[in-house]
Design an enzyme around this catalytic site. Sequence first.
Site, PDB file in Angstrom:
ATOM      1  N   SER A   1       0.868  -1.247  -0.138  1.00  0.00           N
ATOM      2  CA  SER A   1      -0.008   0.057   0.152  1.00  0.00           C
ATOM      3  C   SER A   1       0.777   1.391  -0.159  1.00  0.00           C
ATOM      4  O   SER A   1       0.303   2.335  -0.300  1.00  0.00           O
ATOM      5  CB  SER A   1      -0.858   0.005   1.142  1.00  0.00           C
ATOM      6  OG  SER A   1      -0.275  -0.068   2.446  1.00  0.00           O
TER       7      SER A   1
ATOM      8  N   ASP B   1      -3.732   8.081   7.614  1.00  0.00           N
ATOM      9  CA  ASP B   1      -4.471   7.303   8.058  1.00  0.00           C
ATOM     10  C   ASP B   1      -3.590   6.567   9.288  1.00  0.00           C
ATOM     11  O   ASP B   1      -2.786   6.763   9.563  1.00  0.00           O
ATOM     12  CB  ASP B   1      -5.326   6.540   7.228  1.00  0.00           C
ATOM     13  CG  ASP B   1      -4.772   5.352   6.531  1.00  0.00           C
ATOM     14  OD1 ASP B   1      -3.380   4.932   7.061  1.00  0.00           O
ATOM     15  OD2 ASP B   1      -5.075   4.877   5.445  1.00  0.00           O
TER      16      ASP B   1
ATOM     17  N   HIS C   1      -0.768   5.014   7.120  1.00  0.00           N
ATOM     18  CA  HIS C   1       0.236   5.631   6.037  1.00  0.00           C
ATOM     19  C   HIS C   1       0.454   6.725   6.258  1.00  0.00           C
ATOM     20  O   HIS C   1      -0.425   7.625   6.695  1.00  0.00           O
ATOM     21  CB  HIS C   1      -0.725   5.307   4.945  1.00  0.00           C
ATOM     22  CG  HIS C   1      -1.179   3.775   4.685  1.00  0.00           C
ATOM     23  ND1 HIS C   1      -2.464   3.401   5.077  1.00  0.00           N
ATOM     24  CD2 HIS C   1      -0.566   2.749   4.241  1.00  0.00           C
ATOM     25  CE1 HIS C   1      -2.575   2.033   4.543  1.00  0.00           C
ATOM     26  NE2 HIS C   1      -1.438   1.477   4.279  1.00  0.00           N
TER      27      HIS C   1
END
Length: 374
Positions: A43, A334, A337
């Site tokens: 991610s 978040d 991340h």
Amino acid sequence: MKIPNLHFLFLIFTAVFFIAQSSLIDDVSSPEKRLAFFIFGDSLFDPGNNNFINTTEDFRANFTPYGESFFKTPTGRFSDGRLVPDFVAEYANLPLIPAYLDPHNKRYIHGVNFASGGGGALVETHRGFAIDIETQLRYFKKVERSIRKKLGDWRAYNLFSNSVYLFSIGGNDYIVPFEGSPIFDKYTEREYVNMVIGNATAVLEEIYKKGGRKFAFVAVPPLGCLPHIRLVKKAGGHGSCWDEPSALVRLHNKLLPGALQKLADKLQGFKYTVGDTYTMLQNRIDNPSKYGFKEEKTACCGSGKFRGIYSCGGMRGVKEFELCENPNEYLFFDSYHPNERAYEQFAKLMWSGDSQVINPYSLKQFFQYASSQP
Ligand SMILES: *[C@@H]1O[C@H](CO)[C@@H](O)[C@H](O)[C@H]1NC(C)=O
Ligand SMILES: *[C@@H]1O[C@H](CO)[C@@H](O)[C@H](O)[C@H]1NC(C)=O
């Protein structure tokens, strides 16, 4: 002697001059010097591949407020804006490198991004919810065939030799053991790390066979300091980093260069470099204001303590979530991340950075260095 010869000479001179000029221009843009940028991983690099697989919202970020700072619309990137590969592409004068699974994208000539949120080096990591590295390699081989068909064997091989391959892998493999996956129990730490590195580097040998020579990795960041991990910290502390996951990651980061060097010893022309994103992130956690951040523990977006509950966007089961006003002030966008600003700092440092930051080559050197011909 007739005068017109002079005119003839002049013509020849002009022709030679223009041929010389155009071959200079050719030198830069000729297919033999062309390069592409291929991205693999998780991610931290995913530009939206997971929008197109059958998974859950836990592994997606294609809803607001993701993307709000730069794209103004969610793209699937797990941040408020651009990621490291987006900045690196810009510095290398390439367009944004698109997601492989995006059906609008069938042009691979500048490269393509295979990264998938939740993906790991081990197939067991988030199996069925993310694209593991082996599957990403399979996709790369499809792209390789398609480019080879278009350019021919020799020119395609050249393109792959000059291209840069950037990896962010391992983070999910090291997070799952702390989220209750039983896989870890069967192995010692070192065995587990060697398995992750073994699977990650096996992919490189396959890309090497297709011409790949320049492989760049980012280190796995200090997972124990992510807002979500601070929240679930078992030891009952008060929001300090959880050292156990970070210690596992440090072992990975310590062993990875050795594994890459082994490949370099074995495979002629194989070059690698590793960016120390562990230290880069840790420096910002230890000293946020020095890097322009106001908050390093609590995420911009999420709920609960440290906004460590992964609810940003309200699509993952928990509907309520908080969102900060200025994501630039928060190191983390978040619960897992970093924000765009942190990514930009990492990319800048690795692009032109010294050996403290990226070793043994900067990304700029990597992009500029023309791999020797086969
Ligand atoms: C997607 O996954 C779910 C759960 O794993 C499954 O029930 C469903 O059939 C899958 N859908 C497709 C289109 O593969
Ligand atoms: C890759 O991972 C699997 C587990 O998914 C493991 O059994 C295998 O030994 C690993 N391969 C290497 C080369 O480390």
